[in-house]
Write a protein that holds these residues in place. Structure first.
Motif, PDB file in Angstrom:
ATOM      1  N   SER A  50      -0.044   2.111   8.219  1.00  0.00           N
ATOM      2  CA  SER A  50      -0.447   1.296   9.350  1.00  0.00           C
ATOM      3  C   SER A  50       0.555   0.170   9.576  1.00  0.00           C
ATOM      4  CB  SER A  50      -1.834   0.699   9.095  1.00  0.00           C
ATOM      5  OG  SER A  50      -2.151  -0.259  10.077  1.00  0.00           O
ATOM      6  N   PRO A  54      -4.174  -3.271   6.635  1.00  0.00           N
ATOM      7  CA  PRO A  54      -5.633  -3.337   6.826  1.00  0.00           C
ATOM      8  C   PRO A  54      -6.252  -4.672   6.419  1.00  0.00           C
ATOM      9  CG  PRO A  54      -5.004  -1.203   5.950  1.00  0.00           C
ATOM     10  CD  PRO A  54      -3.771  -2.038   5.938  1.00  0.00           C
ATOM     11  N   GLU A  58      -8.973  -7.155   8.465  1.00  0.00           N
ATOM     12  CA  GLU A  58     -10.230  -7.613   7.866  1.00  0.00           C
ATOM     13  C   GLU A  58     -10.310  -9.131   7.820  1.00  0.00           C
ATOM     14  OE1 GLU A  58     -13.829  -8.007   5.967  1.00  0.00           O
ATOM     15  OE2 GLU A  58     -12.980  -6.199   6.883  1.00  0.00           O
ATOM     16  N   LYS A  64     -12.864  -4.072  13.127  1.00  0.00           N
ATOM     17  CA  LYS A  64     -12.798  -3.090  12.050  1.00  0.00           C
ATOM     18  C   LYS A  64     -12.265  -1.805  12.664  1.00  0.00           C
ATOM     19  CE  LYS A  64     -17.642  -1.699  12.783  1.00  0.00           C
ATOM     20  NZ  LYS A  64     -19.009  -1.646  12.222  1.00  0.00           N
ATOM     21  N   PRO A  65     -11.448  -1.049  11.917  1.00  0.00           N
ATOM     22  CA  PRO A  65     -10.953   0.223  12.453  1.00  0.00           C
ATOM     23  C   PRO A  65     -12.014   1.310  12.342  1.00  0.00           C
ATOM     24  CG  PRO A  65     -10.028  -0.177  10.278  1.00  0.00           C
ATOM     25  CD  PRO A  65     -10.839  -1.391  10.627  1.00  0.00           C
ATOM     26  N   PRO A  67     -12.862   4.622  11.023  1.00  0.00           N
ATOM     27  CA  PRO A  67     -12.207   5.265   9.872  1.00  0.00           C
ATOM     28  C   PRO A  67     -12.041   6.777  10.057  1.00  0.00           C
ATOM     29  CG  PRO A  67     -14.515   4.892   9.361  1.00  0.00           C
ATOM     30  CD  PRO A  67     -14.291   4.319  10.753  1.00  0.00           C
ATOM     31  N   ASP A  69      -9.620   8.536   8.615  1.00  0.00           N
ATOM     32  CA  ASP A  69      -9.216   9.063   7.313  1.00  0.00           C
ATOM     33  C   ASP A  69      -8.328  10.290   7.422  1.00  0.00           C
ATOM     34  OD1 ASP A  69     -10.832   7.092   6.101  1.00  0.00           O
ATOM     35  OD2 ASP A  69     -12.593   8.373   6.264  1.00  0.00           O
ATOM     36  N   ASP A  72      -3.697   8.851   4.299  1.00  0.00           N
ATOM     37  CA  ASP A  72      -3.831   7.658   3.466  1.00  0.00           C
ATOM     38  C   ASP A  72      -2.918   6.554   3.976  1.00  0.00           C
ATOM     39  OD1 ASP A  72      -5.640   8.919   1.830  1.00  0.00           O
ATOM     40  OD2 ASP A  72      -4.179   9.461   0.288  1.00  0.00           O
ATOM     41  N   LEU A  75      -3.748   3.830  10.044  1.00  0.00           N
ATOM     42  CA  LEU A  75      -4.845   3.221  10.780  1.00  0.00           C
ATOM     43  C   LEU A  75      -5.578   4.238  11.635  1.00  0.00           C
ATOM     44  CD1 LEU A  75      -6.128   0.425  11.184  1.00  0.00           C
ATOM     45  CD2 LEU A  75      -4.633   0.103  13.149  1.00  0.00           C
ATOM     46  N   LYS A  93     -17.312  10.108  14.912  1.00  0.00           N
ATOM     47  CA  LYS A  93     -15.888  10.052  15.281  1.00  0.00           C
ATOM     48  C   LYS A  93     -15.285  11.415  15.060  1.00  0.00           C
ATOM     49  CE  LYS A  93     -15.333   9.035  10.661  1.00  0.00           C
ATOM     50  NZ  LYS A  93     -16.388   8.801   9.670  1.00  0.00           N
TER      51      LYS A  93
END
Length: 231
Positions: A50, A54, A58, A64-65, A67, A69, A72, A75, A93
């Protein structure tokens, strides 16, 4: 009402050629949207982490993103990411695969914002007009086949220089465009490459391109925004 925004953040590299993720967050704070679609949110090479650490999101923002995933340290997916206010509920999502010669994709989230259901799609389409239209068709087909029918906002960098042709014609069949104005190049905007589109069930109250001094330096694109409400 819900405030949405789209921002090609150029990997947090400004027009001064400096990478300053804190400055990107400053721009987002100025806009103050409930939901933000980011493009070029990840670094281009290596692990493609990203571009905004992150912990900065925060600790130094109200976001907040979503997620996804997908990778790794990333973002989002293929540089596309969605940020939502911390009190927004993320219901579902999904990653949307797009046809392309180089890696491209879109991100989708079903949200509940102040009790209102909202589906959001973030995208960054191809430089090629042929592939842009194929990608637009893929996104529209995905939405048509997805369960549920909440009001939907589509936004991102469409890379479409035409005023009304190309992929704009495809999206415009069932969506209305927010008149956000020109967003590229940030120092002297000449093109409407960034777009916000809404489905039936949403009314566009106001919209624009955010042209603060910080925004003109933080990326080569200005963020665009639209205030919408349920009809």
């Amino acid at each position: 009402m819900i405030l949405v925004a789209s921002y090609n953040m150029r990997k947090a590299i400004g027009t001064d050629r400096r990478r300053r993720p804190e400055r990107t967050l400053d721009v987002l704070k100025e806009v103050g949207a409930d939901v933000v679609a980011l493009q070029e949110a990840d670094r281009r090479f290596g692990a493609r982490l990203s571009a905004i650490p992150p912990h900065l999101i925060e600790e130094h923002s109200d976001y907040k993103p979503v997620p996804f995933d997908a990778r790794d340290g990333s973002l989002g997916w293929h540089g596309n990411a969605l940020l939502v206010r911390k009190d927004v509920e993320i219901v579902d999502k999904e990653l949307v695969h797009l046809p392309s010669l180089e890696p491209r994709g879109a991100v989708l989230a079903d949200l509940r914002v102040d009790g209102e259901e909202l589906r959001v799609v973030g995208m960054h389409l191809d430089l090629s007009g042929l592939w842009r239209r194929r990608q637009a068709h893929a996104i529209l087909a995905h939405l048509a086949n997805r369960s549920g029918n909440p009001p939907t906002v589509l936004m991102g960098d469409l890379n479409e220089w035409s005023v009304a042709g190309g992929c704009l014609r495809d999206f415009g069949v069932h969506h209305r465009f927010a008149p956000c104005g020109r967003s590229f190049h940030a120092r002297r905007p000449i093109a409407q490459l960034d777009r916000i589109m809404v489905s039936e069930g949403l009314e566009i109250i106001e919209s624009g391109a955010h042209q603060s001094a910080t925004a003109r330096k933080a990326s080569d694109h200005l963020p665009i925004w639209a205030r919408v409400k349920r009809t």
